[in-house]
Design an enzyme around this catalytic site. Structure first.
Site, PDB file in Angstrom:
ATOM      1  N   SER A 177       0.799  -1.224   0.000  1.00  0.00           N
ATOM      2  CA  SER A 177       0.000   0.000   0.000  1.00  0.00           C
ATOM      3  C   SER A 177       0.834   1.278   0.000  1.00  0.00           C
ATOM      4  O   SER A 177       0.355   2.314  -0.433  1.00  0.00           O
ATOM      5  CB  SER A 177      -0.947  -0.005   1.199  1.00  0.00           C
ATOM      6  OG  SER A 177      -0.222  -0.181   2.399  1.00  0.00           O
ATOM      7  N   HIS A 205      -5.445  -3.150  -2.829  1.00  0.00           N
ATOM      8  CA  HIS A 205      -5.134  -2.187  -3.896  1.00  0.00           C
ATOM      9  C   HIS A 205      -5.141  -2.809  -5.287  1.00  0.00           C
ATOM     10  O   HIS A 205      -4.958  -2.112  -6.276  1.00  0.00           O
ATOM     11  CB  HIS A 205      -3.784  -1.521  -3.638  1.00  0.00           C
ATOM     12  CG  HIS A 205      -3.812  -0.639  -2.442  1.00  0.00           C
ATOM     13  ND1 HIS A 205      -4.344   0.632  -2.470  1.00  0.00           N
ATOM     14  CD2 HIS A 205      -3.422  -0.854  -1.159  1.00  0.00           C
ATOM     15  CE1 HIS A 205      -4.260   1.166  -1.266  1.00  0.00           C
ATOM     16  NE2 HIS A 205      -3.714   0.280  -0.453  1.00  0.00           N
ATOM     17  N   LYS A 236     -11.794   1.205  -2.220  1.00  0.00           N
ATOM     18  CA  LYS A 236     -10.742   1.754  -3.073  1.00  0.00           C
ATOM     19  C   LYS A 236     -11.204   1.772  -4.530  1.00  0.00           C
ATOM     20  O   LYS A 236     -12.013   2.627  -4.891  1.00  0.00           O
ATOM     21  CB  LYS A 236      -9.442   0.995  -2.806  1.00  0.00           C
ATOM     22  CG  LYS A 236      -8.908   1.407  -1.429  1.00  0.00           C
ATOM     23  CD  LYS A 236      -7.818   0.568  -0.854  1.00  0.00           C
ATOM     24  CE  LYS A 236      -7.490   1.092   0.546  1.00  0.00           C
ATOM     25  NZ  LYS A 236      -6.675   0.165   1.332  1.00  0.00           N
TER      26      LYS A 236
HETATM   27  C1  LIG Z   1      -6.618   0.113   2.733  1.00  0.00           C
HETATM   28  C2  LIG Z   1      -6.158  -1.221   3.148  1.00  0.00           C
HETATM   29  C3  LIG Z   1      -6.890  -1.965   4.058  1.00  0.00           C
HETATM   30  C4  LIG Z   1      -8.073  -1.385   4.776  1.00  0.00           C
HETATM   31  O1  LIG Z   1      -9.177  -1.344   3.954  1.00  0.00           O
HETATM   32  P1  LIG Z   1     -10.385  -0.360   4.334  1.00  0.00           P
HETATM   33  O2  LIG Z   1     -11.530  -0.889   3.571  1.00  0.00           O
HETATM   34  O3  LIG Z   1      -9.942   1.001   3.905  1.00  0.00           O
HETATM   35  O4  LIG Z   1     -10.559  -0.450   5.811  1.00  0.00           O
HETATM   36  C5  LIG Z   1      -6.481  -3.247   4.340  1.00  0.00           C
HETATM   37  N1  LIG Z   1      -5.383  -3.766   3.763  1.00  0.00           N
HETATM   38  C6  LIG Z   1      -4.633  -3.065   2.899  1.00  0.00           C
HETATM   39  C7  LIG Z   1      -3.440  -3.700   2.281  1.00  0.00           C
HETATM   40  C8  LIG Z   1      -5.008  -1.762   2.568  1.00  0.00           C
HETATM   41  O5  LIG Z   1      -4.253  -1.062   1.736  1.00  0.00           O
END
Ligand SMILES: *Cc1c(COP(=O)(O)O)cnc(C)c1O
Length: 387
Positions: A177, A205, A236
């Site tokens: 991330s 992602h 996302k």
């Molecule tokens: C953003 C992210 C999360 C959290 O997801 P949300 O739906 O924003 O809580 C979990 N794991 C990774 C690798 C992320 O980048």
């Protein structure tokens, strides 16, 4: 208490680690209004521009009319509506797994699934650059956490070889991330299989982004292995909110029965589910969004590299530019915002000490003009602040 609150806040400030909120005056998008000024947004995870898409909004609005605003209860009590089941069904098909289960966010998914899969006495192996929610899930599980240096397969093998635990769980991000590189999944899966470990893939992602159909890192690498447990977020690329775990039917049944973040929290609002369903339609029906996204990512990454800037090992829409010092990173964010580009600075503990950075993300909706101008602006500010 008040004394110690002040002391801690001052401590954060002197170390350049005090955080604050930047307010968007209007919807998420490739451009947004901040402090009364329109700026190019280069730090949103709304990769395909679905958070403010007219068709998605209409579906959400219709769902409010038909189903109300709240789910009213947790999923296992009275909070399961037809839209939850429809979305889970779509996700199961999208991921080509036997079953899928919704969570309220990716953070809920990790903090719920990991303790459902491992507990005291078990060993969990994960990359040093794993997302914070993975680490939190591991801590909640009470299993032994073994972390290997980023992408170091020899270190992972060493740890697996030495493990005497009866249950072993390997967890990795698909796309990291904060660095934007892709995990060596074929090697990780090979090691997991050789040493009898289960693989949990956090594809936050990559879901909707990587692979011919946007199914994620496994599709991108060309692996179809039903033993991998996959986690994805809807906040996302899908531009909505929530998350899911996808895998075998019995596994999902176990998670539904034991994941505390699933059991003890109110179900997602119906409109959020309707938005996600419509987003899946668009992800499946408009592959050109993914193509534009990856083209835009290359434009920015190659542009920065050509100007002598280091983007680490990024090969995706997440493009890091390490400044190093935390305070200097935030100064870079301020100067960029002054010049019409919003890139949030990322500091410890989100990234390791001394690697504070601008984490640049692009979307399919940015114009070439905006991106080219932003590359110039970023290069200018980097010249002023990166030693
Ligand atoms: C953003 C992210 C999360 C959290 O997801 P949300 O739906 O924003 O809580 C979990 N794991 C990774 C690798 C992320 O980048």
């Amino acid at each position: 208490m008040e004394d110690s609150i002040e002391k801690r806040l001052t401590g954060l400030k002197t170390r350049g680690l005090k955080r604050s909120l930047t307010v968007l005056e209007g919807p998420q998008g490739p451009r947004a209004r901040i402090n009364g000024k329109e700026v190019v947004v280069l730090c949103s995870n709304d990769y395909l521009g679905l958070a403010n898409h007219p068709v998605v909004k209409e579906a959400a609005a219709r769902a409010i009319g038909d189903h109300g605003t709240g789910a009213g209860a947790s999923r296992l009590v009275a909070g399961t509506m037809e839209l939850h089941i429809e979305l889970e069904d779509r996700l199961r098909v999208f991921k080509n797994t036997e079953a899928a289960l919704l969570f309220n966010s990716g953070w809920h998914a990790n903090t719920g699934c990991i303790p459902a899969l491992a507990s005291r006495g078990d060993d969990i192996f994960c990359d040093k650059l794993s997302h914070a929610s993975i680490i939190d899930g591991c801590i909640l599980s009470r299993a032994n956490l073994k972390r290997y240096p980023h992408g170091d397969m020899n270190a992972l093998e060493g740890l697996l070889k030495r493990s005497r635990a009866s249950r072993k769980l390997v967890i990795t991000d698909g796309v990291f991330s904060m660095d934007g590189d892709i995990a060596p999944l074929d090697d990780i899966l090979g090691l997991a299989e050789r040493y009898g470990a289960t693989l949990l893939l956090d594809d936050a992602h990559a879901t909707g982004v990587l692979g011919r159909n946007g199914r994620g890192t496994l599709e991108h690498i060309g692996i179809d292995n039903p033993s991998v447990i996959q986690l994805g977020t809807l906040g996302k690329a899908f531009g909505s909110y929530g998350a899911f775990v996808a895998g075998g039917r019995r596994l999902i049944e176990l998670v539904l029965n034991t994941a505390r973040s699933f059991i003890y929290s109110t179900a997602l609002p119906p409109a959020v589910c309707a938005a996600s369903i419509k987003a899946i339609d668009i992800v499946e029906g408009e592959p050109e969004r993914r193509e534009r996204l990856l083209r835009n990512a290359s434009l920015v990454r190659d542009g920065l590299k050509k100007r002598g800037l280091d983007t680490l090992c990024s090969t995706t829409q997440i493009i890091p530019l390490v400044v190093g010092d935390a305070a200097r990173t935030m100064e870079a964010t301020r100067r960029l915002l002054d010049r019409g580009v919003f890139v949030q600075g990322i500091r410890p503990p989100t990234v390791p000490q001394g690697t504070s950075r601008l984490r640049i993300t692009v979307t399919s909706e940015h114009s070439t003009d905006d991106l080219e101008r932003a590359v110039e602006t970023i290069t200018e500010v980097a010249g002023e602040l990166i030693p």
